[in-house]
Design an enzyme around this catalytic site. Structure first.
Site, mmCIF file in Angstrom:
data_model
loop_
_atom_site.group_PDB
_atom_site.id
_atom_site.type_symbol
_atom_site.label_atom_id
_atom_site.label_comp_id
_atom_site.label_asym_id
_atom_site.label_seq_id
_atom_site.Cartn_x
_atom_site.Cartn_y
_atom_site.Cartn_z
ATOM 1 N N ARG A 75 -26.760 -20.491 -83.779
ATOM 2 C CA ARG A 75 -28.544 -21.565 -84.696
ATOM 3 C C ARG A 75 -28.445 -23.000 -83.726
ATOM 4 N NH1 ARG A 75 -28.390 -17.224 -86.684
ATOM 5 N NH2 ARG A 75 -28.773 -16.398 -88.833
ATOM 6 N N GLU A 125 -37.654 -23.088 -82.308
ATOM 7 C CA GLU A 125 -38.608 -22.086 -81.870
ATOM 8 C C GLU A 125 -39.537 -20.831 -81.689
ATOM 9 O OE1 GLU A 125 -35.161 -18.544 -82.396
ATOM 10 O OE2 GLU A 125 -33.640 -20.038 -81.768
ATOM 11 N N HIS A 185 -33.109 -16.658 -77.764
ATOM 12 C CA HIS A 185 -32.229 -15.515 -79.125
ATOM 13 C C HIS A 185 -32.300 -14.441 -79.022
ATOM 14 C CE1 HIS A 185 -31.904 -16.874 -83.280
ATOM 15 N NE2 HIS A 185 -31.514 -15.751 -82.932
#
Length: 487
Positions: A236, A265, A283
């Site tokens: 994370r 993000e 990601h």
């Protein structure tokens, strides 16, 4: 507790088609709407009983409070940090995730980044595409013999450890929950963070993002590391302090970073992404066909189980007896729930989250303390899905023992170790020889036999075995109930 009614589910992100298929096959209407704004989601969610998300949808308090009949929020992936669990809990909404679905994919990406950092593979590839041939510029290092520090030793941390050990790396780690004796079986030497930082050539983090883990790698911890340490974050964004990481990269204290996740993000501040010693991905930890299929299938099956009443529902009562356990009932309650949920829950029960998971599963947990006739004993009564059991145990000579099972008091405490077979039967001179003969036919040796103190009515017996029976069905003509386990 009756099965919950789920008739309509909204899937707000791209989830594997098998999720929709499984839900529809079980009579649930499914609507898929992607890329909704917060306002769109608030307006839409009123019409649904369930919501399935991945990581992009932020299920905030505003969204939850706008719901009408929402009963389940399913996160197809690991963690639920994009869901306001507290608000959902207050509204009686069940929140579930699929922690094991992307384990292998996340572990493999972590290993890929570790190897890429070691050999500068992405930078060399881009240099080649630009028409260059610069071998000296991309001098790398072997991973063999290097020390990898793994912060967070859950499912993903374990898989990373076993894979990188195949490269000859020494794996050390830290985890506040997983016992050191467990991680030792994976070849991971567990220690404190203060001991870990200065030893590592590489560090990878695999913890949830919470106040205690935010900025875990910061200016102070970087200063304690070897100069040139390389770090990876596929967990994370925010576990590694991004500003501190940039400073460490610029000073040379950090020799490189592999980042799959960011605080924001997509990241608007491109300083880290553009740094020559940073390998970054958008990601991609769970972005494999296999992981998405597993997560989609798992969350759909979990929802169907809840609808069909197959989820754990009922009550658990824990009573500590004696002064020596007066302050320990809370810890024992969590431990009992870990044991109860471990084989049936897909949400990684541990001493920290087990009570929350129990509540989400519809289990009412109560605990109390009494002086009791037995000092230093713990009584557990479980009523789950219509079945009730009560057991009393203690610790004698440093080993756990079972004293009583469903009102059957054993003549001698049963040592809770090895392979154990529990039998409920009416006392009979033929019981022991019959069971012994059946075990012999199955090639299983009887190592111990514990009988109840009384012989009236149906009572529980415990048999120690050399190995577990392959089929308990053979016992049906001899006993009323049978169960076995390895401790």
């Amino acid at each position: 507790m009756a099965p919950i009614s789920i008739k309509r589910i909204l899937i707000s992100e791209s989830v594997d088609p098998c999720c929709k298929k499984i839900l529809q096959e079980n009579g649930i209407q499914v609507t898929e709407k992607q890329n909704m704004s917060k306002d769109d989601l608030i307006a839409e969610i009123k019409d649904y009983d369930g919501l399935v998300v991945r990581s992009a949808t932020k299920v905030t308090a505003d969204v939850i409070n706008a719901t009408g009949n929402l009963q389940i929020i399913g996160r197809a992936g690991t963690g639920v940090d994009n869901v306001d669990v507290d608000t959902a809990t207050k509204k009686g909404i069940i929140v579930m995730n699929t922690p094991s679905g992307n384990t292998i994919s996340a572990a493999e990406l972590t290993c890929t980044l570790l190897m890429s950092l070691s050999r500068h593979v992405p930078q060399a590839a881009m240099s080649m595409k630009a028409g260059n041939w610069d071998r000296k510029k991309f001098m790398g290092a072997e991973m063999y013999g290097k020390i990898l520090g793994i912060v967070g030793l859950g499912r993903i941390g374990k898989e990373v450890a076993t894979r990188m050990q195949s490269f000859g790396m020494k794996t050390i780690g830290y985890d506040p929950i997983t016992p050191p004796e467990v991680t030792a079986t994976w070849g991971v030497d567990q220690m404190s963070l203060e001991q870990l930082w200065p030893q590592c050539d590489y560090i990878t983090v695999h913890t949830p993002l919470m106040p205690s883990t935010a900025g875990l790698l910061n200016d102070t911890s970087f200063a304690k590391c070897k100069k040139g340490v390389k770090v990876v974050n596929c967990a994370r964004g925010g576990i590694i302090d991004e500003d501190a990481l940039l400073r460490a990269l610029e000073s040379g204290q950090c020799g490189g970073a592999g980042l799959d996740v960011f605080v924001e993000e997509p990241p608007k501040n491109r300083a880290l992404v553009n740094h020559p010693n940073v390998i970054s991905c958008p990601h991609l930890g769970a972005s494999t066909k296999e992981a998405q299929a597993r997560c989609g299938q798992d969350i759909a099956l979990q929802i169907v189980d809840m609808v069909m009443g197959k989820g754990l529902v009922g009550a658990v009562s824990i009573r500590a007896q004696g002064d020596c356990l007066k302050g320990s009932s809370g810890y024992m309650t969590s431990a009992v729930m870990v044991g109860l949920l471990t084989d049936v829950s897909k949400s990684c029960p541990n001493l920290v989250n087990s009570l929350t998971l129990a509540k989400e599963s519809g289990i009412k947990v109560t605990r109390n303390h009494s002086e009791g006739l037995t000092q230093g004993a713990c009584e557990v009564e479980i009523s789950v899905n219509g079945s009730s059991y009560r057991a009393t145990g203690s610790v004698q000579g440093g080993a756990p023992v079972l004293l009583e099972l469903n009102h059957s008091v054993f003549r001698q405490p049963v040592s809770l170790t090895g392979n154990l077979l529990f039998l409920k039967a009416t006392a009979s001179p033929q019981l022991l020889p019959s069971v012994t003969g059946l075990l012999a036919t199955a090639g299983v040796e009887m190592e111990s036999f514990s009988a109840p103190a009384t012989r009236s009515g149906d009572q529980w017996y415990c048999v120690g075995l050399s190995s577990l029976l392959g089929d308990l069905g053979a016992l049906k003509p001899l006993v009323k109930e049978a169960a076995q386990l390895s401790v």
